[in-house]
Design a protein around this motif. Structure first.
Motif, PDB file in Angstrom:
ATOM      1  N   ARG A 144      -7.173  -9.223  65.246  1.00  0.00           N
ATOM      2  CA  ARG A 144      -6.867  -7.786  65.322  1.00  0.00           C
ATOM      3  C   ARG A 144      -5.603  -7.508  66.129  1.00  0.00           C
ATOM      4  O   ARG A 144      -5.310  -6.358  66.452  1.00  0.00           O
ATOM      5  N   VAL A 154       1.270  -8.406  62.163  1.00  0.00           N
ATOM      6  CA  VAL A 154      -0.119  -7.965  62.319  1.00  0.00           C
ATOM      7  C   VAL A 154      -1.060  -9.104  61.958  1.00  0.00           C
ATOM      8  O   VAL A 154      -0.758  -9.938  61.099  1.00  0.00           O
ATOM      9  N   PRO A 191      -4.791 -10.511  60.492  1.00  0.00           N
ATOM     10  CA  PRO A 191      -5.474 -10.202  59.222  1.00  0.00           C
ATOM     11  C   PRO A 191      -6.535  -9.119  59.327  1.00  0.00           C
ATOM     12  O   PRO A 191      -6.921  -8.540  58.313  1.00  0.00           O
ATOM     13  N   GLU A 192      -6.999  -8.821  60.550  1.00  0.00           N
ATOM     14  CA  GLU A 192      -8.024  -7.791  60.698  1.00  0.00           C
ATOM     15  C   GLU A 192      -7.508  -6.539  61.413  1.00  0.00           C
ATOM     16  O   GLU A 192      -8.295  -5.675  61.793  1.00  0.00           O
ATOM     17  N   ALA A 193      -6.201  -6.448  61.583  1.00  0.00           N
ATOM     18  CA  ALA A 193      -5.608  -5.241  62.176  1.00  0.00           C
ATOM     19  C   ALA A 193      -5.375  -4.234  61.059  1.00  0.00           C
ATOM     20  O   ALA A 193      -4.243  -3.972  60.641  1.00  0.00           O
ATOM     21  N   HIS A 194      -6.458  -3.674  60.570  1.00  0.00           N
ATOM     22  CA  HIS A 194      -6.423  -2.847  59.362  1.00  0.00           C
ATOM     23  C   HIS A 194      -5.668  -1.541  59.614  1.00  0.00           C
ATOM     24  O   HIS A 194      -5.758  -0.934  60.682  1.00  0.00           O
ATOM     25  N   GLY A 195      -4.940  -1.124  58.598  1.00  0.00           N
ATOM     26  CA  GLY A 195      -4.216   0.138  58.680  1.00  0.00           C
ATOM     27  C   GLY A 195      -2.838   0.030  59.286  1.00  0.00           C
ATOM     28  O   GLY A 195      -2.131   1.041  59.400  1.00  0.00           O
ATOM     29  N   ARG A 241       1.010  -1.948  59.315  1.00  0.00           N
ATOM     30  CA  ARG A 241       1.925  -2.763  58.533  1.00  0.00           C
ATOM     31  C   ARG A 241       3.223  -2.945  59.304  1.00  0.00           C
ATOM     32  O   ARG A 241       3.619  -2.063  60.089  1.00  0.00           O
ATOM     33  N   ASP A 267       5.816  -0.032  60.792  1.00  0.00           N
ATOM     34  CA  ASP A 267       5.193   1.207  61.266  1.00  0.00           C
ATOM     35  C   ASP A 267       5.701   1.554  62.659  1.00  0.00           C
ATOM     36  O   ASP A 267       5.779   0.692  63.545  1.00  0.00           O
ATOM     37  N   ARG A 306     -15.215  -0.761  69.045  1.00  0.00           N
ATOM     38  CA  ARG A 306     -16.411  -1.027  68.250  1.00  0.00           C
ATOM     39  C   ARG A 306     -17.700  -1.085  69.068  1.00  0.00           C
ATOM     40  O   ARG A 306     -18.789  -1.151  68.484  1.00  0.00           O
ATOM     41  N   ASP A 363      -5.637  -2.102  65.865  1.00  0.00           N
ATOM     42  CA  ASP A 363      -6.085  -1.028  64.986  1.00  0.00           C
ATOM     43  C   ASP A 363      -6.743   0.103  65.761  1.00  0.00           C
ATOM     44  O   ASP A 363      -6.889   1.216  65.240  1.00  0.00           O
ATOM     45  N   THR A 364      -7.134  -0.151  67.005  1.00  0.00           N
ATOM     46  CA  THR A 364      -7.672   0.891  67.887  1.00  0.00           C
ATOM     47  C   THR A 364      -6.621   1.371  68.883  1.00  0.00           C
ATOM     48  O   THR A 364      -6.497   2.573  69.148  1.00  0.00           O
TER      49      THR A 364
END
Length: 348
Positions: free
Chosen positions: A27, A70, A72-76, A78, A81, A93, A136-137
């Motif tokens: 992440r 980033v 692989p689990e740092a969703h959202g 790119r 950005d 989480r 991602d947070t």
């Protein structure tokens, strides 16, 4: 890469051989820093007030930048950005994060602050690049119509000042006092107006800061003299409905408790560290006071604050007094420590 490192009390220096960060966890993100800032919290290690602070720490917890890589689990997120980072690192989480209590996350940390917050150190933003855990947070996109400097202070002082006003329960028409008009106090002052305060009173020993507060619509006072009497005269003898304490010393908190009206609320966001605070319980009980402590939470407040900035209701850049290159960061610390600067922004 180049970064500012802490080497001991009043000893910070730019080093050119700091290892560049890389993605280490799924992440993570790596951010190229565009703007960073020196915060009042940074002055505690700078002044040698933290015995366990580790030499070689890369400082800084307010920064904006551009995502370079980033996990692989740092969703959202790119590459490319534009983002602003929360100074508070949280997983996003756990139960505490689910409740919006990010500072209480079991994995909490603060950029550039060694293990003072949490049990693992994360190098900070006074650098060319930063590794951001739980990206991602922790990271938030900056809209195209918001410049980096307007977004920058969301990451700490703006969110902290806003949390102070919200924590004090400021309501429309209230008389609000702000004790301490550094950057956090000035942000608390702005937040009080946004929440509908009818009058804001500002207390600070520095004339320059009082002038800034007066320029933002506050009645200003210096500590000492007959502070309580002068403010009582303006509030029909009652005192302010809420007091926002943004210094973090016993003296400032005692001042806040003394000034606030009966059944009023004091919210303290100054970074308190005293184990021997002489809390005047007789006064607090007799006045039926509410005392709250709050830590700024950019993750929880950034959507609101970004909307206020985009809507033109808030522009926090008025507190910036100096813009320096990263190479000039040691000078920026000296200016800020001496009270000659209000807010220093560093540009790599």
């Amino acid at each position: 890469m180049r970064a500012l490192r802490w080497h001991g009390a009043y000893r910070v220096a730019i080093d050119d051989d700091v290892p560049a960060p890389r993605v280490e966890q799924p992440r993570d993100a790596v951010v190229r820093v565009v703007r960073s800032a020196i915060c009042g919290t940074d002055l505690h290690p700078y002044r040698g007030e933290m015995d366990t602070f580790t030499p070689g720490t890369v400082t800084g917890h307010e920064f904006t930048g551009v995502v370079e890589a980033v996990g692989p689990e740092a969703h959202g997120l790119r590459p490319g950005d534009r983002v602003v980072a929360s100074d508070v690192i949280a997983c996003g989480r756990c139960r505490a994060c689910g409740l919006g209590h990010h500072y209480q996350c079991p994995q909490v940390a603060l950029f550039g602050y060694d293990t003072v917050v949490g049990d693992h150190a994360v190098p900070g933003g006074h650098a060319e690049y930063v590794r951001v855990p739980f990206a991602d947070t922790v990271l938030h996109p900056i809209p195209d119509d918001v410049g980096d400097e307007r977004a920058l202070l969301i990451g700490d002082v703006l969110a902290t000042g806003y949390a102070c006003a919200v924590g004090a329960g400021v309501r429309p028409g209230d008389t609000v006092a702000v004790v301490g008009c550094g950057p956090v106090g000035l942000m608390a002052l702005e937040a009080a107006w946004i929440l509908g305060a009818g009058r804001v009173l500002a207390v600070d020993p520095l004339e320059r800061r009082r002038k800034i507060a007066a320029g933002r619509g506050a009645d200003t006072f210096a500590p000492g003299d007959d502070l309580r009497g002068m403010i009582a005269d303006l509030t029909e003898g009652q005192g302010p409905d809420a007091v926002l304490e943004a210094v973090g010393t016993d003296t400032a908190l005692l001042t806040a408790l003394d000034l606030v009206r009966p059944r009023g609320t004091v919210c303290a966001v100054g970074a308190h560290a005293s184990d021997a605070m002489p809390l005047p319980t007789r006064t607090a009980f007799a006045k039926e006071l509410t005392l709250r402590f709050a830590v700024g939470d950019p993750i929880a407040e950034r959507d609101t604050l970004m909307r206020l900035i985009r809507g033109g209701r808030l522009d926090p850049t008025f507190v910036i007094s100096h813009r320096l290159s990263l190479a000039e960061a040691p000078r920026g610390f000296r200016l800020f420590d001496s009270g000659e600067a209000d807010k220093v922004v560093l540009i790599p």
